[in-house]
Design a protein around this motif. Structure first.
Motif, PDB file in Angstrom:
ATOM      1  N   THR A  98       0.905  -1.195  -0.020  1.00  0.00           N
ATOM      2  CA  THR A  98       0.005   0.176   0.033  1.00  0.00           C
ATOM      3  C   THR A  98       0.942   1.292  -0.126  1.00  0.00           C
ATOM      4  N   GLY A 146      -1.597  -4.723   2.412  1.00  0.00           N
ATOM      5  CA  GLY A 146      -2.553  -3.606   1.980  1.00  0.00           C
ATOM      6  C   GLY A 146      -3.914  -3.803   2.587  1.00  0.00           C
ATOM      7  N   ARG A 147      -5.001  -3.178   2.054  1.00  0.00           N
ATOM      8  CA  ARG A 147      -6.307  -3.326   2.671  1.00  0.00           C
ATOM      9  C   ARG A 147      -6.981  -4.620   2.273  1.00  0.00           C
ATOM     10  N   TYR A 159      -5.270 -13.718   5.960  1.00  0.00           N
ATOM     11  CA  TYR A 159      -5.014 -12.298   6.277  1.00  0.00           C
ATOM     12  C   TYR A 159      -4.539 -12.181   7.638  1.00  0.00           C
ATOM     13  N   SER A 164      -4.109  -0.423  11.557  1.00  0.00           N
ATOM     14  CA  SER A 164      -5.465   0.200  11.484  1.00  0.00           C
ATOM     15  C   SER A 164      -5.303   1.667  11.675  1.00  0.00           C
ATOM     16  N   CYS A 167     -10.013   7.215   7.999  1.00  0.00           N
ATOM     17  CA  CYS A 167      -9.640   7.687   6.674  1.00  0.00           C
ATOM     18  C   CYS A 167      -9.936   9.326   6.813  1.00  0.00           C
ATOM     19  N   LEU A 195      -9.606   2.983  -3.495  1.00  0.00           N
ATOM     20  CA  LEU A 195     -10.072   1.854  -2.631  1.00  0.00           C
ATOM     21  C   LEU A 195     -10.428   0.517  -3.675  1.00  0.00           C
ATOM     22  N   PRO A 242      -6.363   6.944   3.429  1.00  0.00           N
ATOM     23  CA  PRO A 242      -6.028   6.720   4.612  1.00  0.00           C
ATOM     24  C   PRO A 242      -5.246   7.914   5.427  1.00  0.00           C
ATOM     25  N   ASP A 266     -12.907   2.944   9.039  1.00  0.00           N
ATOM     26  CA  ASP A 266     -11.368   2.558   9.398  1.00  0.00           C
ATOM     27  C   ASP A 266     -10.523   1.992   8.122  1.00  0.00           C
ATOM     28  N   ALA A 267      -9.453   2.130   7.937  1.00  0.00           N
ATOM     29  CA  ALA A 267      -8.556   1.643   6.880  1.00  0.00           C
ATOM     30  C   ALA A 267      -7.627   0.729   7.594  1.00  0.00           C
ATOM     31  N   ALA A 268      -8.023  -0.612   7.394  1.00  0.00           N
ATOM     32  CA  ALA A 268      -7.263  -1.553   7.917  1.00  0.00           C
ATOM     33  C   ALA A 268      -6.141  -2.029   6.734  1.00  0.00           C
ATOM     34  N   VAL A 269      -4.907  -2.553   7.255  1.00  0.00           N
ATOM     35  CA  VAL A 269      -3.823  -2.939   6.586  1.00  0.00           C
ATOM     36  C   VAL A 269      -3.362  -4.232   7.340  1.00  0.00           C
TER      37      VAL A 269
END
Length: 316
Positions: A98, A146-147, A159, A164, A167, A195, A242, A266-269
């Motif tokens: 990412t 990445g996401r 995963y 976390s 955004c 996204l 993010p 939220d933008a989890a990675v």
């Protein structure tokens, strides 16, 4: 099926023709044609269609190509795993990552990795779903940082959460709505997303509906962060990125975060890899180098790094 036949099919797909495949595999066009014919006889289906501009794969060929790449990739990884156990690791590691991680921890991660695995070449891709997912499926990508994609990751992919963050809504500096306080005030704009959800914009629609706002009439998708930045700089479009990315590049790229009061998703990675295919020793080494780089960065003197880490929950 024989491995050289599957390599032939993959080379034809990549090169777009018999002669190009012959150069790739250092073979004669006649040998490539023979190998392809044997494979077609074996599956009893036409795998390619010859045209004036080259060769294209048929529907049957495309289906077989996915499996051919998996087999080729697994054979390559098997050899590399054995070499790594002998202390002679070599070959290539293919990674998608990412953008905000690429701008922060990737250089130090690569420095550490290169010291430990000096004979491994890296192949790096932009960490967007539309780029990473097909390569994960066909085995040409070792893993993706990445996401996660929408839906159930457990069936097809493994995963492992890493970070976390929240955004931010961004527009160009000087935008007439740069200081607005409500997402609803931005509904009349064109929106641009990187996204890349598989539902072709449904992610953004949900964001507006969840906050009881009208859905914008046009939601565009950009599968390149560089393209998205260029368009945002020179238009009145809005986007969601993010917060770490906003901290890193909004000001320097002429963008600003809009202070909307709504809470965005939220933008989890995380680390995403194919189910049923354990990561190689080389992959695990790279991940360990990343973990070490992140932990050491928590004591960094760089203001950019400190600002990024303020907006991120480190889960590793």
């Amino acid at each position: 099926m024989k491995l050289h036949q599957l390599r032939t099919l993959a080379a034809i797909a990549d090169a777009g023709g018999i002669r190009g495949a012959a150069r790739t595999l250092d073979a004669s066009p006649a040998a490539i044609t023979k190998s392809l014919r044997q494979l077609e006889e074996l599956v009893q289906m036409p795998l390619v269609t010859r045209t004036s501009s080259g060769v294209t794969l048929t529907e049957y060929g495309q289906t077989l190509l996915v499996h051919a790449r998996l087999v080729i990739g697994q054979m390559t990884r098997a050899r590399e795993a054995v070499d790594a156990m002998r202390g002679a690791a070599h070959g290539k590691l293919s990674i998608a990552i990412t953008p905000w991680l690429a701008m922060t921890f990737l250089p130090e991660t690569i420095r550490r990795f290169s010291l430990r695995m000096p004979d491994i070449r890296l192949e790096l891709f932009e960490g967007l779903l539309k780029i990473a997912n097909p390569r994960l499926r066909d085995g040409s990508l070792d893993f993706f940082i990445g996401r996660p994609m929408p839906g159930d990751l457990g069936v097809e992919f493994n995963y492992r959460p890493l970070f976390s963050s929240s955004c931010a809504v961004v527009v160009r500096q000087g935008h007439p709505l740069a200081n607005c306080r409500s997402l609803g005030d931005l509904c009349g704009l064109d929106w641009l997303l990187t996204l890349d959800p598989s539902d072709d914009g449904r992610h953004a629609e949900n964001m507006f509906e969840r906050n009881h706002c009208s859905v914008p009439r046009r939601i565009h998708l950009a599968h390149s962060f560089a393209i998205a930045i260029a368009l945002l700089q020179q238009s009145d479009m809005a986007s969601v990125i993010p917060w770490p990315l906003a901290e890193l590049c909004a000001a320097r790229e002429g963008l600003c975060a809009v202070p909307v009061r709504e809470q965005l998703e939220d933008a989890a990675v995380g680390l995403i890899s194919r189910s049923g295919h354990p990561l190689s020793a080389v992959s695990e080494c790279f991940i360990q180098c990343l973990v070490e780089s992140v932990h050491d960065a928590q004591h960094s003197a760089s203001p950019d790094t400190r600002n990024v880490l303020k907006s991120v929950d480190v889960l590793i």
